[in-house]
Design an enzyme around this catalytic site. Structure first.
Site, PDB file in Angstrom:
ATOM      1  N   GLY A  27      11.579  -1.232   4.883  1.00  0.00           N
ATOM      2  CA  GLY A  27      12.619  -2.316   4.798  1.00  0.00           C
ATOM      3  C   GLY A  27      12.742  -3.102   3.438  1.00  0.00           C
ATOM      4  N   GLY A  28      13.738  -3.907   3.396  1.00  0.00           N
ATOM      5  CA  GLY A  28      13.975  -4.514   2.347  1.00  0.00           C
ATOM      6  C   GLY A  28      12.740  -5.457   1.858  1.00  0.00           C
TER       7      GLY A  28
ATOM      8  N   LYS B 154       1.415  -5.406   6.378  1.00  0.00           N
ATOM      9  CA  LYS B 154       2.795  -5.190   5.850  1.00  0.00           C
ATOM     10  C   LYS B 154       2.652  -5.538   4.453  1.00  0.00           C
ATOM     11  CE  LYS B 154       7.664  -6.702   6.468  1.00  0.00           C
ATOM     12  NZ  LYS B 154       8.522  -7.095   7.340  1.00  0.00           N
TER      13      LYS B 154
ATOM     14  N   ASP C 294      16.395 -15.508   8.654  1.00  0.00           N
ATOM     15  CA  ASP C 294      16.926 -13.960   8.319  1.00  0.00           C
ATOM     16  C   ASP C 294      16.918 -13.454   9.977  1.00  0.00           C
ATOM     17  OD1 ASP C 294      17.972 -11.816   7.141  1.00  0.00           O
ATOM     18  OD2 ASP C 294      16.235 -11.209   6.541  1.00  0.00           O
TER      19      ASP C 294
END
Length: 493
Positions: free
Chosen positions: A81-82, A107, A203
């Site tokens: 992902g971003g 991650k 977010d």
């Protein structure tokens, strides 16, 4: 979450330790050599050196097969992902300890965290806060570190499916209403707990929600969005970083205030939560995937999904208000609104507490009856009458009502017995020390037992017998006289 200049860590801060390279230059994960950074340099200088590595093409490329910090073996890519790439990793320390489950999630964050000193510092600070969020609906963050220029986080490994993939797979159809409402409630509990700890996600979107194979919701990436900047937008729902500040957002789930560079606020999370809730129940975005500012300027109104209760619709529409002042204050309030209107303090309790009322009344009748006739030869014993908090002197009443408010928030976010010292159980026990016959605290403890019994029955029905027995044992340790828990123990025996 916002970052402040006066919070900037000193060179002796943990961020400095993570921002400076080890004395050993060679990185065994790739066999490449990185320039040694003088430990005496400040954070900005250290990260500038890392940025130069990236510019010169000498940075480590992380992929399946890489080993980070001579410890984490990346075995499988789980998602991209971003924010970065998530891998399934084998922890060699756990292997050495002969752990049956040596796997975790790693991650590896995008280059924004590598090349920008402020982002790195902010992320380290945010990660510390994320590690404090111990809640069943929030992913557990173990650590934040870097190997050469590669910044990464270690987390619990989840099995299941991200919510955005589930929504896309089902669209335009939806999940069964009760399943969708269960997901919404769990998401709200995660955010309510974070808000009670003064942490804003900033977010919130389906891509940051994970539904495990056991139908447990896990919210991820708390605060990470606030620690990044200068990223490109790779996909429709990717996080977009603001190059002028330490902030990030996803336009289709961001509030007007976020899109207009306002300070983060729990009500921003509520907007994102309400959009996701609408998607789960209606099968579409409430504003046809238009950003909130655009929808506001067009005076768009979300359509009420069919067969949606008035309480749920009011909670979602209140959370979708374009003006922050009109929007639901936080996720705890969102939970209260989804509980529907009830009289008195019960309005603050979740829906599962409604049927508990009958059990409370029955328990009181049985208790009083047993107190009247429990002596030898059947002699009458003094009757114990539970007292309302409102009958107390003003000073004591104010103290107890304040603790009751805390207990109710604990109930709403699912902190029934744990963590020790910060749970609904502890709050009610504290009240009973101050006021032994307090009616609200007594009923609160009964409701905790009722909810635990409901959870245990669910575990047993889903064939998770060991988990059910473990929870029953905890429940009986805390509430040894709860009739529902005793009955479950008898049934299991």
């Amino acid at each position: 979450m916002a970052t402040h200049d006066d919070d900037r860590p000193s060179p002796d801060d943990e961020a400095t330790r993570l921002a400076t390279t080890d004395s050993t230059d060679k990185q065994k994960s790739t066999g490449t050599t990185h320039p040694t950074t003088d430990p005496g340099k400040n954070v900005t200088e250290a990260l500038t050196a890392i940025s130069e590595e990236l510019a010169n093409g000498t940075s480590t490329v992380v992929a399946v097969g890489s080993v980070l910090k001579n410890r984490f073996v990346l075995e499988e890519m789980l998602g991209r992902g971003g924010m970065g790439v998530v891998y399934k990793a084998r922890d060699l320390r756990k292997v050495e300890a002969m752990d049956r489950d040596p796997y975790i999630a790693v991650k590896v964050l995008s280059k924004d965290f590598q090349a920008n000193p402020d982002s790195f510092i902010a992320l380290q600070r945010e990660s510390k806060k994320a590690q404090q969020l111990a809640h069943p609906n929030i992913v557990t963050v173990y650590d934040f570190d870097r190997d050469g220029p590669n910044v990464f986080m270690t987390m619990e490994l989840l099995e299941g499916e991200p919510l955005d993939q589930l929504i896309r797979r089902l669209r335009p159809a939806t999940l069964p209403a009760q399943q969708a409402l269960s997901i919404i409630e769990q998401m709200a509990r995660a955010l309510a707990y974070a808000h009670s700890e003064n942490i804003v996600h900033s977010d919130f979107k389906p891509g940051n929600v994970f539904l495990t194979s056991k139908s447990v919701v896990k919210v991820v990436d708390f605060g990470i969005a606030r620690a990044a900047k200068n990223a490109d937008r790779p996909a429709e729902d990717a996080t977009v970083f603001d190059p002028g500040s330490l902030g990030a957002l996803t336009p289709t789930y961001a509030s007007c205030e976020m899109l207009e560079y306002g300070e983060p606020d729990p009500r921003d999370d509520v907007y994102g939560l309400s959009v996701v809730a609408y998607e789960l129940l209606a099968g579409s975005h409430p504003f046809d995937r238009k950003p909130a500012t655009y929808a506001r300027d067009l005076a768009l109104k979300p359509k009420r999904p069919k067969e949606l209760s008035k309480e749920i619709w009011n909670a979602i529409s209140h959370g979708l208000e374009f003006e922050r002042e009109k929007r639901t204050r936080n996720a705890t309030e969102f939970l209260k609104e989804t509980s529907g209107p009830r009289q008195g303090r019960d309005n603050l309790l979740p829906k599962w507490a409604i049927p508990a009322a009958a059990g409370v009344i029955l328990l009181l009748v049985i208790t009083i009856g047993s107190l009247l006739f429990n002596g030898q030869n059947g002699e009458v014993q003094p009757e114990i009458v539970l007292q309302e908090t409102t009958s107390l002197e003003p000073e004591l009443r104010a103290k107890i009502e304040s603790i009751l408010e805390v207990a109710e928030v604990h109930m709403l976010v699912g902190r029934l017995l744990e963590p020790p010292g910060s749970s609904a159980y502890d709050a009610y026990q504290q009240i009973l020390i101050m006021h032994q016959q307090n009616k609200q605290a007594t009923q609160g403890l009964q409701q905790i037992g009722d909810y635990l019994a409901e959870q245990i029955r669910g575990l047993i029905e889903s064939k998770q017998l060991q988990e059910g027995k473990a929870l029953l044992e905890k429940g009986l340790d805390a509430l040894p006289d709860h009739q529902g828990l005793i009955k479950l123990q008898q049934d299991l025996q």
